[in-house]
Design a protein around this motif. Sequence first.
Motif, PDB file in Angstrom:
ATOM      1  N   GLU A  93       0.870  -1.299   0.131  1.00  0.00           N
ATOM      2  CA  GLU A  93       0.158   0.165  -0.035  1.00  0.00           C
ATOM      3  C   GLU A  93       0.849   1.246  -0.028  1.00  0.00           C
ATOM      4  N   LYS A 119       1.438   3.928  -3.036  1.00  0.00           N
ATOM      5  CA  LYS A 119       0.938   5.550  -2.797  1.00  0.00           C
ATOM      6  C   LYS A 119       2.245   6.499  -2.999  1.00  0.00           C
ATOM      7  N   GLU A 155       0.059   8.682  -5.500  1.00  0.00           N
ATOM      8  CA  GLU A 155       0.012  10.028  -4.970  1.00  0.00           C
ATOM      9  C   GLU A 155       0.969  10.895  -5.150  1.00  0.00           C
ATOM     10  N   SER A 158      -3.520  10.771   0.890  1.00  0.00           N
ATOM     11  CA  SER A 158      -3.772   9.846   2.180  1.00  0.00           C
ATOM     12  C   SER A 158      -2.982  10.455   3.248  1.00  0.00           C
ATOM     13  N   ASN A 159      -3.549   9.812   4.484  1.00  0.00           N
ATOM     14  CA  ASN A 159      -3.025  10.242   5.813  1.00  0.00           C
ATOM     15  C   ASN A 159      -1.312   9.870   5.800  1.00  0.00           C
ATOM     16  N   ASP A 160      -1.174   8.683   5.143  1.00  0.00           N
ATOM     17  CA  ASP A 160       0.262   8.105   4.993  1.00  0.00           C
ATOM     18  C   ASP A 160       1.223   8.997   4.604  1.00  0.00           C
ATOM     19  N   THR A 161       0.732   9.170   3.151  1.00  0.00           N
ATOM     20  CA  THR A 161       1.530  10.158   2.166  1.00  0.00           C
ATOM     21  C   THR A 161       1.747  11.619   2.737  1.00  0.00           C
ATOM     22  N   LYS A 208      -5.346  17.856   4.268  1.00  0.00           N
ATOM     23  CA  LYS A 208      -4.471  16.658   3.925  1.00  0.00           C
ATOM     24  C   LYS A 208      -4.279  16.827   2.181  1.00  0.00           C
TER      25      LYS A 208
END
Length: 353
Positions: A73, A77, A86, A102-105, A168
């Motif tokens: 994942e 991203k 992303e 996303s929150n991760d990126t 975000k």
Amino acid sequence: MKNYNKYKKNFIILLSIFLTSIIFSSCTINKINSNIQPTSRTGFFLGTVVTIKLYDNKNTENILDLAFDKIKEIEKKMTINAENSEVIKINSFAGKNFVKVSNDTFYVIKKGKSYSQLSKGRFDISIGPIVKLWNIGTENARVPSQSEINSKLGLVNYNDIILDESKKSIMLKKEGMILDLGGIAKGYAADTIVEILKKHNIKSAIIDLGGNIFAYGNKPDGSKWNIAIQNPFSSRGNYIGIVSVKNKAVVTSGIYERFLENNGKRYHHILDPKTGYPVENNLASVSIIADKSIDADSLSTSAFALGLEKGLDFIEHIKNTEAIFVTKNSKIYITSGLKNNFKLSNNEFNLMN
């Protein structure tokens, strides 16, 4: 012209864990409770070989499934080496518009910008335009002209990464800017795996993302993990010394495993955002020991780029973080917190402090 790419940031090795449950090179380093055999899985993600070994009596295959799904994942991203991600979308909208991520990126880019600021630009996640010129580690590697480098240097500036926390969303201020998270994405992936292991009450594990090591918990017998620091002048498996750690990331930046040779000159992959050329100093490698792998990832590059004296001072002022600096003339310098931990094992090197 020769191009060499074994792995990025993997001058650290964790000596192979065999079915005898002993980690060893020429001598035994870790003796592990033979009643607990590791559940292990290996794959290729984020441009490197990823291996996770879990030491637990219960069935842990489902936990490995979760860990590798998360790595996939993150790669999906954050890669810039695929058709879509992303980060690729952020780059394609550079100078035009914000991109919701996303929150991760968002977290990784925010963290990357923070470390770019902390290092005063010696580590800079907007270095993508320069990385793309050199392409070290790919079949398209080459030495760019000075005019090409000059044309791209103005696009490298972490201050031009605009973050909208509430939405975000991220925007690059200038058209042509390129984010490259290769310096920290592996570290973030390791940290997310740690959280998965905590959630499922795993007590002991080794996470290895291409030499980016996280020693999770203690060994099954309760002692710390012994991590070998790779000899940057020798083949994989030869090491200069050992650190004993638990719940720590150990990450190295060095010049000898990913480089380009052209007309008898070697160009390593650690690029200076200020000059557009590989960093020039007397260091062969810098190893960082930290609580978070994403921190160790960015700090290893930052400290290397700063050079020996400034790099040592830089790390000494960061809480819960230690470093091992290896110079091109085989001298080793360590931060104060490693005085009673790092054990030199190679007499070709001299520990200087």
